[in-house]
Design an enzyme around this catalytic site. Structure first.
Site, PDB file in Angstrom:
ATOM      1  N   GLN A  81      98.728  72.975   2.872  1.00 24.18           N
ATOM      2  CA  GLN A  81      99.067  71.754   2.159  1.00 24.18           C
ATOM      3  C   GLN A  81     100.345  71.117   2.705  1.00 24.18           C
ATOM      4  O   GLN A  81     101.126  71.737   3.412  1.00 24.18           O
ATOM      5  CB  GLN A  81      99.266  72.055   0.670  1.00 24.18           C
ATOM      6  CG  GLN A  81      97.974  72.378  -0.070  1.00 24.18           C
ATOM      7  CD  GLN A  81      98.228  72.540  -1.561  1.00 24.18           C
ATOM      8  OE1 GLN A  81      98.360  73.648  -2.047  1.00 24.18           O
ATOM      9  NE2 GLN A  81      98.303  71.440  -2.282  1.00 24.18           N
ATOM     10  N   HIS A  82     100.535  69.861   2.314  1.00 23.65           N
ATOM     11  CA  HIS A  82     101.795  69.112   2.430  1.00 23.65           C
ATOM     12  C   HIS A  82     102.165  68.645   3.833  1.00 23.65           C
ATOM     13  O   HIS A  82     103.038  67.793   3.977  1.00 23.65           O
ATOM     14  CB  HIS A  82     102.982  69.934   1.904  1.00 23.65           C
ATOM     15  CG  HIS A  82     102.881  70.408   0.500  1.00 23.65           C
ATOM     16  ND1 HIS A  82     102.614  69.564  -0.566  1.00 23.65           N
ATOM     17  CD2 HIS A  82     103.026  71.649  -0.034  1.00 23.65           C
ATOM     18  CE1 HIS A  82     102.607  70.276  -1.688  1.00 23.65           C
ATOM     19  NE2 HIS A  82     102.838  71.535  -1.396  1.00 23.65           N
ATOM     20  N   ASP A 239      94.691  74.531   0.909  1.00 20.37           N
ATOM     21  CA  ASP A 239      94.383  75.959   0.941  1.00 20.37           C
ATOM     22  C   ASP A 239      94.276  76.587  -0.439  1.00 20.37           C
ATOM     23  O   ASP A 239      93.384  77.402  -0.687  1.00 20.37           O
ATOM     24  CB  ASP A 239      95.375  76.714   1.830  1.00 20.37           C
ATOM     25  CG  ASP A 239      96.827  76.439   1.507  1.00 20.37           C
ATOM     26  OD1 ASP A 239      97.128  75.709   0.530  1.00 20.37           O
ATOM     27  OD2 ASP A 239      97.688  76.951   2.248  1.00 20.37           O
TER      28      ASP A 239
END
Length: 481
Positions: A81-82, A239
């Site tokens: 992520q991110h 994820d």
């Protein structure tokens, strides 16, 4: 390889350190082939990776799957992520991706919180209070520190979006992953144009958000992967949302994931909005919510302590007086992005094994401290805690979680749950099923349950006390950098 009972699907996990691919029988959940290939992360001032490595690693991982990958009827990508992936007009990276554990944008996070009404307003608006992990803060950092690069950007993607787009030629994302950007409003489930304007990001540069169960596209020509043109491609997701799918998670069941980072989460039917910022109010990949707390320092930090002590990671010894806060990469929970590790209570008779156990205790303490905030008030406090991730197989991790939580602990036998969740998402495209229902049919959460032991409240209280006393020191350490 024996014949499959149903069509084959591929689930992908593009994580911080490697890309993994599973070829799965959609009827039974049996993994018929697998592959894995590494990629590198910079170890300088920040944490960065070239996205093209992820594509190359995907090709290598699929190559290890042999003929099975060529037979796949659908594919889905789960990913870390991110991360901020910035692409030019030709779809090539403008610069390496800024990863989730790059904390250079901590000043931008603090400023954005102040400029847009404070933590409570952010939580109500986006479901989360942005930290240095969030994509919106990374974009703000980029525009300040590398304005020429920011001006060259023609599209902004998350890691899983990048691979999906290279497969399909279409810019898409999903609600699970986009909810971790900081520029998606969880109440309206749309991009927040005021936040985007504040950070100078044109919404036209962002991908379309695909609905749960919707086809994101089909595999196009011009790639070097074993998929046939026209193979269905699912939306993919982040994820943690993918792992929740991989477990077939029902609302209220607590999960602790022990990986490079540590997370605790549970599916909820209530939209989260924690004004303290401890719990991120992520969406899941199905239509519910995934309140989640994340620590930066988990297995990697404990393994580093073991290496410094020249010990095997399992060589722990019980001890009652030493406390180790293993914030080796700064920390997200608690929110101390520039802090470092802290050791307290060291004596002549302290052993190396006790120091190592203290590292485990410090890592698990941070996760358990957030668990009560993640769970709804009506959740069963005696329900087994699902323990997943690389650390879940380690005896020292298992025993530390049992001792400090006081809960029974279940260890699912299925491995690579992120890739399995992506595979379940791909299978759902073929069968019309909800992806979590697919995973439950595959019985992915099955595994031994370790009985509860008496909760070690004294250790938890000692660590809490040291952390409270040390907070001013850790804050000074952060401000001096």
């Amino acid at each position: 390889m024996s014949a499959a009972e149903g069509p084959l699907v591929v689930g992908v996990d593009t994580s911080t350190q490697s890309t993994k691919a599973l070829v799965v029988d959609a009827a039974t959940g049996r993994v018929v082939a697998s592959g894995q290939a590494p990629h590198t992360v910079s170890s300088g001032a920040g944490r960065e990776s070239d996205p093209r490595q992820w594509w190359d690693a995907l090709g290598e991982a699929l190559g290890q799957c042999g003929d099975a990958a060529r037979e796949a009827a659908a594919v889905s990508v789960g990913g870390q992520q991110h991360g901020l992936v910035t692409l030019d007009a030709q779809g090539e990276p403008v610069r390496p991706a800024l990863l989730w554990n790059d904390v250079r944008s901590a000043p931008q996070a603090r400023r954005l919180i102040d400029e847009l009404g404070g933590a409570k307003a952010w939580a109500e608006r986006t479901g989360s209070v942005p930290s240095a992990s969030f994509t919106v803060t990374k974009w703000a950092w980029l525009t300040e520190h590398e304005p020429d690069a920011a001006r060259a950007v023609k599209s902004v993607r998350l890691p899983h979006d990048y691979l999906t787009e290279r497969l399909t030629g279409e810019g898409t994302t999903d609600r699970g992953d986009v909810s971790g950007t900081g520029w998606w409003a969880s109440g309206t489930e749309e991009y927040d144009e005021e936040i985007l304007a504040r950070v100078g990001l044109d919404p036209a540069l962002l991908p379309r958000v695909v609905r749960p169960g919707e086809v994101a596209g089909t595999v196009r020509d011009g790639h070097n992967l074993p998929f046939a043109k026209g193979t269905l491609v699912a939306a993919g997701t982040g994820d943690n949302a993918a792992a929740a799918l991989g477990l077939g998670l029902r609302p209220g069941v607590p999960v602790m994931s022990l990986g490079t980072s540590g997370t605790v989460y549970a599916v909820s039917q209530r939209r989260p909005a924690d004004p303290t910022g401890t719990v991120a109010g992520f969406a899941d990949a199905r239509g519910d919510w995934l309140p989640l707390a994340c620590t930066l320092n988990c297995t990697l930090a404990v393994d580093r302590v073991a290496a410094l002590l020249n010990l095997d990671r399992e060589a722990v010894e019980p001890g009652t007086g030493v406390t180790l806060l293993p914030f080796l990469d700064g920390e997200r929970t608690p929110n101390l992005p520039h802090s470092s590790g802290l050791l307290h209570g060291l004596r002549h008779d302290t052993t190396a094994g006790q120091l190592l156990q203290a590292a485990y205790d410090g890592a698990v303490h941070s996760l358990l401290g957030a668990l009560d905030l993640v769970l709804d008030a009506d959740a069963d406090p005696s329900a087994p805690l699902l323990l997943i991730g690389g650390g879940a197989r380690g005896a020292a991790w298992q025993q530390t979680v049992r001792r400090l939580s006081g809960r029974p602990v279940q260890i699912p036998e299925a491995r690579e749950l992120v890739a399995l969740g992506a595979a379940a998402q791909a299978a759902g495209l073929l069968t019309g099923e909800d992806a979590a229902a697919v995973a439950r049919r595959w019985n992915t959460a099955a595994g031994p349950v370790l009985d509860a032991v008496e909760r070690d409240g004294a250790t938890l209280e000692r660590i809490t006390g040291v952390l409270s006393d040390a907070a001013p020191l850790l804050e000074r350490d952060a401000s001096s950098r």
